[in-house]
Motif scaffolding. Structure first.
Motif, PDB file in Angstrom:
ATOM      1  N   ALA A 192       9.261 -42.007   5.017  1.00 59.53           N
ATOM      2  CA  ALA A 192       7.873 -41.660   4.696  1.00 59.53           C
ATOM      3  C   ALA A 192       6.895 -42.420   5.590  1.00 59.53           C
ATOM      4  N   SER A 193       7.194 -43.682   5.860  1.00 58.51           N
ATOM      5  CA  SER A 193       6.346 -44.483   6.726  1.00 58.51           C
ATOM      6  C   SER A 193       6.332 -43.924   8.153  1.00 58.51           C
ATOM      7  N   VAL A 194       7.513 -43.574   8.659  1.00 57.80           N
ATOM      8  CA  VAL A 194       7.606 -42.997  10.007  1.00 57.80           C
ATOM      9  C   VAL A 194       6.863 -41.663  10.046  1.00 57.80           C
ATOM     10  N   ARG A 195       7.072 -40.812   9.047  1.00 60.45           N
ATOM     11  CA  ARG A 195       6.377 -39.510   8.983  1.00 60.45           C
ATOM     12  C   ARG A 195       4.866 -39.700   9.002  1.00 60.45           C
ATOM     13  N   ALA A 196       4.386 -40.603   8.161  1.00 54.77           N
ATOM     14  CA  ALA A 196       2.942 -40.815   8.056  1.00 54.77           C
ATOM     15  C   ALA A 196       2.353 -41.339   9.360  1.00 54.77           C
ATOM     16  N   GLU A 197       3.024 -42.295   9.960  1.00 56.48           N
ATOM     17  CA  GLU A 197       2.495 -42.868  11.198  1.00 56.48           C
ATOM     18  C   GLU A 197       2.560 -41.855  12.342  1.00 56.48           C
ATOM     19  N   CYS A 198       3.618 -41.077  12.405  1.00 57.23           N
ATOM     20  CA  CYS A 198       3.697 -40.029  13.436  1.00 57.23           C
ATOM     21  C   CYS A 198       2.579 -39.005  13.244  1.00 57.23           C
ATOM     22  N   ALA A 199       2.339 -38.621  12.007  1.00 54.55           N
ATOM     23  CA  ALA A 199       1.265 -37.663  11.725  1.00 54.55           C
ATOM     24  C   ALA A 199      -0.097 -38.256  12.104  1.00 54.55           C
ATOM     25  N   ARG A 200      -0.303 -39.515  11.740  1.00 56.30           N
ATOM     26  CA  ARG A 200      -1.577 -40.171  12.039  1.00 56.30           C
ATOM     27  C   ARG A 200      -1.844 -40.221  13.539  1.00 56.30           C
ATOM     28  N   GLN A 201      -0.781 -40.483  14.303  1.00 55.93           N
ATOM     29  CA  GLN A 201      -0.928 -40.602  15.755  1.00 55.93           C
ATOM     30  C   GLN A 201      -0.636 -39.295  16.493  1.00 55.93           C
ATOM     31  N   ARG A 202      -0.336 -38.249  15.736  1.00 60.30           N
ATOM     32  CA  ARG A 202      -0.018 -36.928  16.311  1.00 60.30           C
ATOM     33  C   ARG A 202       1.155 -36.992  17.275  1.00 60.30           C
ATOM     34  N   VAL A 203       2.189 -37.692  16.842  1.00 63.28           N
ATOM     35  CA  VAL A 203       3.444 -37.767  17.587  1.00 63.28           C
ATOM     36  C   VAL A 203       4.421 -36.803  16.907  1.00 63.28           C
ATOM     37  N   SER A 204       4.956 -35.882  17.662  1.00 63.21           N
ATOM     38  CA  SER A 204       5.827 -34.857  17.089  1.00 63.21           C
ATOM     39  C   SER A 204       7.263 -35.355  16.916  1.00 63.21           C
ATOM     40  N   GLN A 205       8.004 -34.627  16.094  1.00 63.59           N
ATOM     41  CA  GLN A 205       9.427 -34.930  15.948  1.00 63.59           C
ATOM     42  C   GLN A 205      10.141 -34.770  17.281  1.00 63.59           C
ATOM     43  N   ARG A 206       9.694 -33.852  18.076  1.00 65.13           N
ATOM     44  CA  ARG A 206      10.277 -33.666  19.413  1.00 65.13           C
ATOM     45  C   ARG A 206      10.048 -34.921  20.263  1.00 65.13           C
ATOM     46  N   ASP A 207       8.866 -35.511  20.184  1.00 72.62           N
ATOM     47  CA  ASP A 207       8.586 -36.758  20.910  1.00 72.62           C
ATOM     48  C   ASP A 207       9.514 -37.875  20.446  1.00 72.62           C
ATOM     49  N   VAL A 208       9.707 -37.955  19.129  1.00 75.49           N
ATOM     50  CA  VAL A 208      10.599 -38.970  18.565  1.00 75.49           C
ATOM     51  C   VAL A 208      12.032 -38.716  19.030  1.00 75.49           C
ATOM     52  N   ALA A 209      12.443 -37.452  19.009  1.00 80.79           N
ATOM     53  CA  ALA A 209      13.801 -37.102  19.441  1.00 80.79           C
ATOM     54  C   ALA A 209      14.032 -37.521  20.898  1.00 80.79           C
ATOM     55  N   ARG A 210      13.052 -37.288  21.739  1.00 79.84           N
ATOM     56  CA  ARG A 210      13.172 -37.700  23.149  1.00 79.84           C
ATOM     57  C   ARG A 210      13.290 -39.216  23.265  1.00 79.84           C
ATOM     58  N   ALA A 211      12.456 -39.931  22.523  1.00 72.36           N
ATOM     59  CA  ALA A 211      12.469 -41.398  22.591  1.00 72.36           C
ATOM     60  C   ALA A 211      13.802 -41.965  22.106  1.00 72.36           C
ATOM     61  N   LEU A 212      14.395 -41.312  21.098  1.00 74.38           N
ATOM     62  CA  LEU A 212      15.660 -41.790  20.541  1.00 74.38           C
ATOM     63  C   LEU A 212      16.879 -41.203  21.235  1.00 74.38           C
ATOM     64  N   GLU A 213      16.638 -40.237  22.109  1.00 76.25           N
ATOM     65  CA  GLU A 213      17.725 -39.513  22.778  1.00 76.25           C
ATOM     66  C   GLU A 213      18.668 -38.892  21.749  1.00 76.25           C
ATOM     67  N   LEU A 214      18.053 -38.242  20.746  1.00 81.21           N
ATOM     68  CA  LEU A 214      18.786 -37.537  19.698  1.00 81.21           C
ATOM     69  C   LEU A 214      18.299 -36.097  19.649  1.00 81.21           C
ATOM     70  N   HIS A 252      16.736 -32.734  17.903  1.00 80.30           N
ATOM     71  CA  HIS A 252      15.643 -32.526  16.961  1.00 80.30           C
ATOM     72  C   HIS A 252      16.187 -32.502  15.527  1.00 80.30           C
ATOM     73  N   THR A 253      17.342 -31.886  15.313  1.00 77.89           N
ATOM     74  CA  THR A 253      17.949 -31.818  13.985  1.00 77.89           C
ATOM     75  C   THR A 253      18.278 -33.200  13.450  1.00 77.89           C
ATOM     76  N   SER A 254      18.831 -34.064  14.290  1.00 77.84           N
ATOM     77  CA  SER A 254      19.155 -35.430  13.868  1.00 77.84           C
ATOM     78  C   SER A 254      17.902 -36.194  13.463  1.00 77.84           C
TER      79      SER A 254
END
Length: 76
Positions: free
Chosen positions: A11-33, A35-37
């Protein structure tokens, strides 16, 4: 009923990503995972590991501690 630490971190990650407008795709790239993971982690179905949280914190310009729950909110 207390939420699990996994759910609170998600929930914390979701909220902060939403606040900063960082997409799940951006997170997936950063983690090298895939999108489903990342989606499963952000929903709280699968816990983030410490290295993943460190990368997300860096992506968001935060400390890893900013993504962790207050102990009083989590269940063991």
């Amino acid at each position: 009923m207390k939420l699990s630490t996994t759910k609170l971190v998600a929930a914390s990650v979701r909220a902060e990503c939403a606040r900063q407008r960082v997409s799940q795709r951006d997170v997936a790239r950063a983690l090298e995972l895939s999108h489903t993971s990342v989606h499963r982690r952000i929903r709280g179905d699968v816990p983030f590991d410490v290295d993943e949280l460190a990368k997300i914190a860096e992506l968001l310009g935060l400390s890893i501690h900013d993504l962790l729950p207050d102990d009083s909110k989590a269940s063991v």
